[in-house]
Design an enzyme around this catalytic site. Structure first.
Site, short mmCIF file in Angstrom:
data_model
loop_
_atom_site.label_atom_id
_atom_site.label_comp_id
_atom_site.label_asym_id
_atom_site.label_seq_id
_atom_site.Cartn_x
_atom_site.Cartn_y
_atom_site.Cartn_z
N LEU A 11 -9.35 -5.63 -17.37
CA LEU A 11 -8.67 -6.80 -17.92
C LEU A 11 -9.05 -8.09 -17.20
O LEU A 11 -9.03 -9.16 -17.79
CB LEU A 11 -7.16 -6.60 -17.88
N ASN A 12 -9.35 -7.96 -15.92
CA ASN A 12 -9.77 -9.12 -15.15
C ASN A 12 -10.80 -8.67 -14.11
O ASN A 12 -10.45 -8.09 -13.09
CB ASN A 12 -8.56 -9.76 -14.45
N ARG A 58 -10.54 0.00 -19.67
CA ARG A 58 -10.86 -1.40 -19.93
C ARG A 58 -10.50 -2.26 -18.71
O ARG A 58 -9.42 -2.12 -18.14
CB ARG A 58 -10.04 -1.84 -21.14
N THR A 81 -10.05 -9.78 -10.24
CA THR A 81 -9.01 -9.08 -9.48
C THR A 81 -9.34 -7.58 -9.40
O THR A 81 -9.04 -6.93 -8.41
CB THR A 81 -7.61 -9.29 -10.10
N PHE A 118 0.80 -1.24 0.00
CA PHE A 118 0.00 0.00 0.00
C PHE A 118 0.82 1.28 0.00
O PHE A 118 0.31 2.35 0.28
CB PHE A 118 -0.96 0.01 1.20
N GLY A 125 -5.74 0.26 -8.54
CA GLY A 125 -5.25 0.03 -7.18
C GLY A 125 -5.67 1.08 -6.17
O GLY A 125 -5.82 0.79 -4.99
N GLU A 126 -5.85 2.29 -6.62
CA GLU A 126 -6.08 3.37 -5.67
C GLU A 126 -7.45 4.03 -5.73
O GLU A 126 -7.96 4.51 -4.72
CB GLU A 126 -4.95 4.41 -5.83
N LYS A 148 -6.83 1.61 -17.11
CA LYS A 148 -6.28 2.76 -16.38
C LYS A 148 -5.63 2.45 -15.03
O LYS A 148 -5.01 3.31 -14.44
CB LYS A 148 -7.38 3.80 -16.17
N GLY A 149 -5.79 1.26 -14.50
CA GLY A 149 -5.22 0.99 -13.18
C GLY A 149 -6.26 1.23 -12.10
O GLY A 149 -6.95 2.25 -12.11
MO1 MOS Z 1 0.84 3.15 -3.69
S1 MOS Z 1 0.60 4.53 -2.20
O1 MOS Z 1 1.48 4.03 -4.96
O2 MOS Z 1 1.66 1.85 -3.17
#
Ligand code: MOS
Length: 743
Positions: free
Chosen positions: A635-636, A633, A639, A246, A709-710, A706-707
């Site tokens: 992709l999975n 898009r 996840t 994180f 994670g955040e 685009k990602g």
């Molecule tokens: Mo993240 S805060 O870019 O691991």
């Protein structure tokens, strides 16, 4: 198992899932070699001052204790001769463990005890006695507010807040409706399941193999090489599995320095693991004080936005994150002013934590938007739509794509927003007050240069590699899908390797950029292999593909087929055989395309939350959340959904529970354990509904993804805060919203 024709876009289960649940996957603190010894860190108990004396004699008397390293006997490192900044270091001079007798924060490592066993090291560490000269410290941001300064953002590699546009202060005064409020967010700590650990294997030739908990093996390698003046070839870093990070793994942490130092000095393999308590000693989400002022016309059109923030940093580095710029991208307004300042505290430098800056900045902005909507007597979604913009006014560029409108629409629909009654305290469920709140989220969609290598064997098996990491996001899986998809292979015929510094160059896994960056490299390197195969296939005698162009064929099932006449095919292995090769190998460096520069690139979300507040007890429960994401898009979907759920859960914690409390008298974080640092548990999390809206983006990167994670955390705390207001009529402008603030 039948593999879908095109693995991309399918909810493929984690390819490393089995290894993880069976314990086969090994983490940095689990690698074992004969003769491994253990280091235990002794942490300072004061926040500022100097070490008068350290007495380690009692510890050293124990059989099996090999050494106690302190500032008095530490070896002289290259580190101490030159300034070295790791990939994710803020500007300033990095903290140097065991450098001298100065104490600059509470919890600072002051000694490393190395012993034959972990238990012995831990016990011996309690016998090290340290005497301090205590100096007065400042750990309260409010008290240092007047001393705040504007940091040099360029030095930190950040775009500074945009210049003011128009006359925000004047426009605010003249606005028909005004909000001017202060919001406060606390210190939060990361606390992934896996604590930070480094196992340093001292090889017989004096080289090091380092198993480090990190988001970037090559960042760790460069750090060790620079700090200890070792050629890179002698530092091999591995991190095949990471138990969550994180942001805490973006910078090498002090256990790495100490483990390497001890290994080189003792010429032995050394492991240093941080305790849960010590996980609170190397960086955190900084506390912020924010003012958001909004002025609007009676119809809701924004006429002024002012966003000012003061955030904490250490005495030795300027930790910068983007807190205040977001309003200028999210909403159309011609009179805006942003201000971002830092105040130094006697604490360790903050460190990136999931959606650094946006998590706190968008929280304040989106609460203020809710306050404005309430004052205007306008629906919160309608207010956002009223001020919708297709252009990022900060950069004065259009968005590469922005399906935020669809997020509002589909999120509201799924949530049932139309049934909301506007007045606070107007919805009930038995003795619970029910509140519905919403907020917008935004995060940047970035791409960094990254490399990948692909090797296709004559057995039809493909291995693709890059020195990225998988911090739990699903990188192993998604990269496998991209490769399989590009070459028409089955998932089980593709292996993706990561977490090894000897693999092709990759940036740290952070900023939600891994799919865009490494994924693009994987796609491009497989395309090179594909082109080779196609050439071979065409040249075969009597090839059914003889006259075909690349656009007329499909790679699927390990074959190249004529798309119009699929029975006409050449297998990849056949093509290689006829090409006279036993394997094909390619490597690429993928870089962002120039056309990106003309656009602003972001992910967006709309978050809807329902809370139930017990009227007598004041307890708040988040009964459901709908998060609608525009992230390009997907992709999975499996996840991807997990990423968003994780972000939403964290947002629930941010809104209601998470806070690292500092004892100002001691200058020390006091709830440094998972018993007292509260995070959501299973019972706190009810329904979380994730929607991915359709969003096509041909600019952001070749994958159009685009990602994710955040973006999942951004806006959640605001949506919940706004729901609490709607339920209770009470505005709590300081996180977390705990009982005492609400009653
Ligand atoms: Mo993240 S805060 O870019 O691991």
């Amino acid at each position: 198992m039948t593999t879908p024709l095109k693995p991309l876009g399918q909810p493929v289960s984690r390819v490393d899932g089995r290894a993880k649940v069976t314990g086969e996957a090994r983490y940095s603190g689990e690698f074992q070699v004969p003769g491994l010894v253990y280091g235990q860190v002794v942490s300072s108990t004061i926040a500022r001052g100097r070490i008068k004396s350290i007495d380690a004699s009692e510890a050293l008397r124990l059989p099996g204790v090999l050494q106690v390293f302190t500032h008095e006997n530490r070896p002289r490192q290259a580190w101490f001769d030159r300034k070295y900044r790791d990939d994710d270091a803020p500007s300033g001079s990095p903290f140097r463990p065991l450098h001298d007798e100065k104490i600059v924060y509470s919890g600072q490592p002051v000694a490393l005890v190395v012993a034959e066993t972990f238990e012995l090291a831990r016990y011996a560490a309690t016998l090290v006695s340290v005497e301090y000269d205590s100096h007065s410290h400042q750990t309260d941001l409010r008290s240092q507010r007047e001393k705040a300064y504007a940091p040099d953002q360029g030095k930190g590699g950040f775009e500074p807040p945009p210049k003011p546009r128009g006359h925000a202060d004047k426009a605010l005064k003249k606005a028909a409706v005004r909000i001017d409020a202060e919001y406060e967010t606390p210190v939060e700590h990361h606390n992934p399941m896996e604590p930070h650990a480094s196992t340093v294997i001292y090889e017989s030739n004096g080289s090091l193999t380092v198993y480090d908990k990190t988001q970037g093996v090559q960042n760790t390698q460069t750090y060790v090489s620079n700090v200890f003046d070792l050629p890179k070839e002698r530092v091999h870093v591995r991190s095949p599995f990471v138990g969550g990070a994180f942001g805490s793994g973006l910078r090498p942490q002090y256990q790495l320095f100490l483990a390497v130092m001890a290994a080189l000095e003792l010429k032995r393999s050394v492991r240093v693991t941080l305790s849960r308590e010590q996980m609170f000693t190397f960086g955190h989400r900084p506390t912020t004080l924010q003012r958001v002022a909004l002025g609007a016309a009676a119809d809701g059109a924004l006429e002024a936005i002012i966003h000012e923030a003061v955030s904490e940093t250490s005495r030795f580095e300027d930790y910068i994150e983007v807190v205040v710029n977001w309003a200028g991208m999210l909403y159309r307004c011609n009179n805006v002013r942003f201000d971002y300042k830092l105040a130094q505290l006697d604490c360790y430098t903050p460190v990136d934590m999931r959606a650094p800056g946006a998590a706190v900045g968008v929280y304040a902005l989106e609460c203020a938007m809710d306050e404005l909507a309430h004052q205007l007597g306008m629906d919160p979604v309608a207010l956002r739509l009223k001020n919708y913009t297709d252009r990022d006014q900060n950069k004065d560029k259009p968005f590469s794509s922005k399906e935020l409108r669809a997020c509002y629409e589909q999120g509201a629909e799924r949530f049932g927003w139309a049934r909301r009654s506007a007045a606070p305290r107007s919805m009930r469920d038995g003795h619970h007050l029910v509140g519905w709140g919403m907020a917008t989220g935004i995060w940047e969609a970035m791409q960094q240069p990254a490399s990948a290598k692909a090797v296709l064997g004559i057995d039809g098996k493909l291995t693709v590699s890059s020195a990225t990491s998988d911090i739990g996001t699903g990188t192993y899986t998604v990269m496998t899908q991209i490769a399989a998809d590009t070459l028409g292979l089955r998932i089980q015929d593709v292996t993706f390797q990561l977490g090894d510094s000897s693999l092709p160059m990759s940036p740290v896994e952070g900023g939600s950029w891994t799919v865009a960056s490494v994924g693009t490299a994987v796609k491009e390197v497989c395309e090179k292999i594909r082109d080779q195969l196609f050439k071979f296939a065409k040249k075969m005698k009597g090839s059914p593909l003889g006259k075909a162009s690349l656009e007329e064929v499909t790679f699927a099932d390990g074959k190249i087929r004529l798309t119009e006449e699929p029975s006409q095919a050449v297998s990849l292995v056949e093509a290689m055989r006829h090409g006279g090769v036993l394997s094909l190998e390619e490597k690429v460096l993928a870089t962002p395309s120039a056309k990106q520069q003309a656009y602003s690139r972001s992910t967006h979300s709309a978050v809807f939350a329902e809370v139930k507040v017990d009227e007598e007890l004041g307890t708040v429960r988040v009964s459901r959340v709908v998060s609608a994401i525009a992230g390009g898009r997907v992709l999975n979907p499996k996840t991807a959904r997990s990423q968003i759920i994780g972000g939403v859960v964290w947002g629930i914690g941010m809104a209601l529970e998470e806070e690292t409390v500092i004892d100002q008298k001691l200058g020390r974080f006091i709830n440094h354990n998972l018993g007292e640092y509260h995070i959501p548990v299973h019972a706190d999390v009810k329904g979380i509904d994730v929607i991915f809206v359709e969003e096509e983006d041909t600019i952001v990167n070749p994958l159009g993804a685009k990602g994710l994670g955040e973006i999942g955390i951004v806006g959640v705390a605001a949506a919940i805060s706004n729901a609490v207001f709607h339920a209770t009529g009470r505005r709590v402008r300081s996180l977390p919203i705990t009982l005492d603030k609400l009653l």
